[in-house]
Write a protein that holds these residues in place. Sequence first.
Motif, PDB file in Angstrom:
ATOM      1  N   GLY A  37     -99.355  81.597   8.194  1.00  0.00           N
ATOM      2  CA  GLY A  37     -98.675  81.990   9.445  1.00  0.00           C
ATOM      3  C   GLY A  37     -99.348  83.109  10.207  1.00  0.00           C
ATOM      4  N   ARG A  41    -103.330  83.919  11.644  1.00  0.00           N
ATOM      5  CA  ARG A  41    -103.598  83.874  13.094  1.00  0.00           C
ATOM      6  C   ARG A  41    -104.150  85.223  13.569  1.00  0.00           C
ATOM      7  N   ASP A  51     -97.369  92.466   8.701  1.00  0.00           N
ATOM      8  CA  ASP A  51     -96.534  91.446   8.043  1.00  0.00           C
ATOM      9  C   ASP A  51     -97.409  90.418   7.344  1.00  0.00           C
ATOM     10  N   ASP A  53     -97.033  86.840   5.134  1.00  0.00           N
ATOM     11  CA  ASP A  53     -96.164  85.790   4.596  1.00  0.00           C
ATOM     12  C   ASP A  53     -96.922  85.041   3.511  1.00  0.00           C
ATOM     13  N   ARG A 123     -94.091  71.770   8.826  1.00  0.00           N
ATOM     14  CA  ARG A 123     -92.807  72.137   9.431  1.00  0.00           C
ATOM     15  C   ARG A 123     -92.862  73.494  10.127  1.00  0.00           C
ATOM     16  N   ARG A 124     -94.053  73.977  10.364  1.00  0.00           N
ATOM     17  CA  ARG A 124     -94.181  75.251  11.092  1.00  0.00           C
ATOM     18  C   ARG A 124     -94.224  75.005  12.595  1.00  0.00           C
ATOM     19  N   ASP A 125     -94.099  76.096  13.357  1.00  0.00           N
ATOM     20  CA  ASP A 125     -93.916  75.920  14.803  1.00  0.00           C
ATOM     21  C   ASP A 125     -95.161  75.474  15.578  1.00  0.00           C
ATOM     22  N   ASN A 129    -100.080  78.814  14.003  1.00  0.00           N
ATOM     23  CA  ASN A 129     -99.255  79.511  13.006  1.00  0.00           C
ATOM     24  C   ASN A 129     -99.144  78.712  11.713  1.00  0.00           C
ATOM     25  N   ASP A 171     -85.998  73.222  15.485  1.00  0.00           N
ATOM     26  CA  ASP A 171     -85.626  74.618  15.678  1.00  0.00           C
ATOM     27  C   ASP A 171     -85.895  74.994  17.140  1.00  0.00           C
ATOM     28  N   ARG A 174     -88.014  77.753  18.942  1.00  0.00           N
ATOM     29  CA  ARG A 174     -89.466  77.610  19.091  1.00  0.00           C
ATOM     30  C   ARG A 174     -89.887  77.362  20.539  1.00  0.00           C
ATOM     31  N   ARG A 180     -93.227  82.813  24.481  1.00  0.00           N
ATOM     32  CA  ARG A 180     -93.526  84.197  24.094  1.00  0.00           C
ATOM     33  C   ARG A 180     -94.999  84.320  23.639  1.00  0.00           C
ATOM     34  N   PHE A 181     -95.454  83.384  22.809  1.00  0.00           N
ATOM     35  CA  PHE A 181     -96.857  83.466  22.356  1.00  0.00           C
ATOM     36  C   PHE A 181     -97.809  83.263  23.539  1.00  0.00           C
ATOM     37  N   GLN A 184     -97.785  86.714  25.182  1.00  0.00           N
ATOM     38  CA  GLN A 184     -98.422  87.781  24.389  1.00  0.00           C
ATOM     39  C   GLN A 184     -99.925  87.563  24.253  1.00  0.00           C
ATOM     40  N   LYS A 218     -89.968  90.621  23.568  1.00  0.00           N
ATOM     41  CA  LYS A 218     -91.414  90.540  23.298  1.00  0.00           C
ATOM     42  C   LYS A 218     -92.172  90.084  24.545  1.00  0.00           C
TER      43      LYS A 218
HETATM   44  N1  CTP Z   1     -92.102  80.141  12.000  1.00  0.00           N
HETATM   45  C1  CTP Z   1     -91.762  78.864  12.418  1.00  0.00           C
HETATM   46  N2  CTP Z   1     -90.675  78.679  13.251  1.00  0.00           N
HETATM   47  C2  CTP Z   1     -89.940  79.746  13.653  1.00  0.00           C
HETATM   48  C3  CTP Z   1     -90.269  81.033  13.237  1.00  0.00           C
HETATM   49  C4  CTP Z   1     -91.372  81.207  12.414  1.00  0.00           C
HETATM   50  O1  CTP Z   1     -92.423  77.919  12.061  1.00  0.00           O
HETATM   51  N3  CTP Z   1     -88.893  79.542  14.440  1.00  0.00           N
HETATM   52  C5  CTP Z   1     -93.245  80.307  11.076  1.00  0.00           C
HETATM   53  C6  CTP Z   1     -94.591  80.421  11.753  1.00  0.00           C
HETATM   54  O2  CTP Z   1     -95.540  79.845  10.885  1.00  0.00           O
HETATM   55  C7  CTP Z   1     -94.827  81.906  11.858  1.00  0.00           C
HETATM   56  C8  CTP Z   1     -94.193  82.418  10.571  1.00  0.00           C
HETATM   57  O3  CTP Z   1     -93.097  81.533  10.343  1.00  0.00           O
HETATM   58  O4  CTP Z   1     -96.189  82.250  11.935  1.00  0.00           O
HETATM   59  C9  CTP Z   1     -93.723  83.851  10.627  1.00  0.00           C
HETATM   60  O5  CTP Z   1     -92.788  84.007  11.656  1.00  0.00           O
HETATM   61  P1  CTP Z   1     -92.584  85.370  12.455  1.00  0.00           P
HETATM   62  O6  CTP Z   1     -92.740  86.503  11.530  1.00  0.00           O
HETATM   63  O7  CTP Z   1     -91.335  85.240  13.235  1.00  0.00           O
HETATM   64  O8  CTP Z   1     -93.731  85.307  13.531  1.00  0.00           O
HETATM   65  P2  CTP Z   1     -95.254  85.646  13.462  1.00  0.00           P
HETATM   66  O9  CTP Z   1     -96.000  84.372  13.640  1.00  0.00           O
HETATM   67  O10 CTP Z   1     -95.581  86.455  12.254  1.00  0.00           O
HETATM   68  O11 CTP Z   1     -95.481  86.482  14.785  1.00  0.00           O
HETATM   69  P3  CTP Z   1     -94.776  87.857  15.222  1.00  0.00           P
HETATM   70  O12 CTP Z   1     -94.961  88.817  14.095  1.00  0.00           O
HETATM   71  O13 CTP Z   1     -95.499  88.206  16.470  1.00  0.00           O
HETATM   72  O14 CTP Z   1     -93.341  87.524  15.486  1.00  0.00           O
END
Ligand code: CTP
Length: 476
Positions: A37, A41, A51, A53, A123-125, A129, A171, A174, A180-181, A184, A218
Motif C-alpha cells: 500500500g 507508493r 505509516d 502496512d 481488493r485494494r483501491d 496502492n 467501497d 474510494r 483526493r490522490f 495530492q 486532505k
Molecule cells: N485502502 C483501500 N481502500 C480504502 C482505504 C485503503 O484499498 N478505502 C488500501 C490501499 O491499499 C491503501 C492502504 O489500504 O494504500 C492504506 O490506506 P490508508 O492508510 O488510508 O492510505 P494510504 O494509501 O496509506 O495513504 P494516506 O496515508 O495518504 O492516507
Amino acid sequence: MKNYSKSSVIKAPLKSRIFRIVSQQAALKNVRAFVIGGYVRDYVLKRPTTDIDIVVEGDGMELALAVASVLNVNTSLFRNFGTAMLRYRGMEIEFVGARKESYRSDSRKPLVKNGTVEDDQKRRDFTINAMAFSLQENDYGTLTDPFNGLKDLRDKIIRTPLDPDTTFSDDPLRMIRAIRFATQLEFIIDSDSFASITRNTARIHIVSQERITAELQKIMASRKPSIGFNLLEESGLLSIILPQVASLRGVETLEGKGHKENFSHTMEVLDNVAFASDNIWLRWAALLHDVGKPPTKHFDKEAGWTFHGHDFIGSKMVPTIFRELKLPLGNEMKYVRKLVQLHLRPIALVNEVSDSGVRRLLFDAGEDIDDLMLLCRADITSKNPKTVKRHMENFNLVSQKLIEVEEKDAIRNFQPPISGEIIMKTYGLSPCREVGLIKDFIKEAILDGKIGNNFDEAWKLMKQRATELGISEASA
Ligand code: CTP
C-alpha cells in the motif's frame, strides 16, 4: 518504452530494523509477509511516510504480537477487524491478514475470508496502492506489482485494479479517495475509473460523514485544492456532499446579461489563498465566501444581476455547512463565518477610504484582519488583466491606509479605555442598560474619530454622556 510491470524492476533495501524483524518472525511462523500500500507508493515517489502496512498470509494479530515482543513495545489489537497496530521509533505499523473480500451492497462492512497476497492486492483501491515488497528471505525487498502500479505511478495515473464499478461499489469512499490522490499527487484519474465515479455517485450515501470529511480536509490541505473540488463537481459528487458550493456552478442570462461564473471564480480564489497560506480554515473561508450568492441572486432591469446581502446570508450558512460536514463548531467555524461575513468590507472601502471606515473594519475583524485582507486580495479575479491591475492598485491604497490607522490608533486589539467596571464604580451602579449605553457611546466616538483612543478623552466623554442620561456621581 520500459516495461515497469516486471516485479524485478525495484528491489528496496528495506534496511530498517522493523522490516528485518517482521521478516524473521514471519519465517519462524512459516507465513509470507509483505509491506503493502501507501508505504510502497511513497517509497517510489520518495515521499516521507510514517505509516507501514504489513499484510500476512495468516494471522496478522499473531505476527504483530511476536514482533512486538522482540521490540519490547505494546500492540493494539482490533479483534473485530483482525488487525493489530504497534508504534516503533515514530513509525505506526499495522498488521492485517491477507483477505479475500466480498461486499454487501448496503454496507461498507466487508465479508472477510482468508486469502493470499494476490487476493489482497486485488481488493485494494488503486493500482498505485496495490504494490507490495516481499519480506521473505529469498526475495527480500522485491516488488510484487500485478496491476502495473509502477507504470501508473510513473505516468501519474489513478486507476482501479479491477473493473472500477466493482472497486468503487465495494467501497464508495474510494471515489473520493481517487479525487483526493489526484489532488495530492497531481495525477490524472483514468477515464474509465472517472466515468465509473460519475455512475456510482449515489453510493456515497452509505459512507460515514467523518470519513468523507477526512478526505475533504486532505484535498483542502493540498497545494492546489481546486483540482479536487473541480473533480468533485464534475463527477456529481459535490452536489451530494456539499450542495451549497455545487450550486455556484452556472451562468444565467436574461435580456442578454449574464453574471460571473461563481464556481470557477471560487476555485480561483481558493487557489490564490492556498498559494499564499497553509491555514486550512482560511482555505475553507475561500471555498465558502460566495455560498450566499445563489440564494440572493436577483435580476433587475437596470442593475442587471445582483447578489445583495450574499455576505450576510453566506455567513449564516456557515454553521449549517460545518454541522453537516461534521467540521469543528468552535473557533474554527466562528473564524470562517466571520471572514465570509466581512469579505466585502475591505473592497467596499476602495471608493471612500475614510479613517472611520478603516477603524470600524479593524475593530470588526480584530486579530483576523490580515487573513481577511489576504482573502479579499485573492477575491480580485477577472479575465481582464487590466481590471485586476486597477482593482489591485485601489486595494493597495486600502491596505496602506489600514497600516497607517492601525499605527495611529491601535484598534486591532481594541480594549475600550473605560471599562464597564470603571463606569459602575464611578457612578455606584450595578450592571444595567445605562452602563452599556455609556460604553457603546465611547466606543462609537473612538471608531468615528471624534475622540482619540485614550483614557483622558474617554473619561471626559463618559462624564458628558452620564450627565445626559441623568446619572451623576453625587446621586450614586
Ligand atoms: N485502502 C483501500 N481502500 C480504502 C482505504 C485503503 O484499498 N478505502 C488500501 C490501499 O491499499 C491503501 C492502504 O489500504 O494504500 C492504506 O490506506 P490508508 O492508510 O488510508 O492510505 P494510504 O494509501 O496509506 O495513504 P494516506 O496515508 O495518504 O492516507
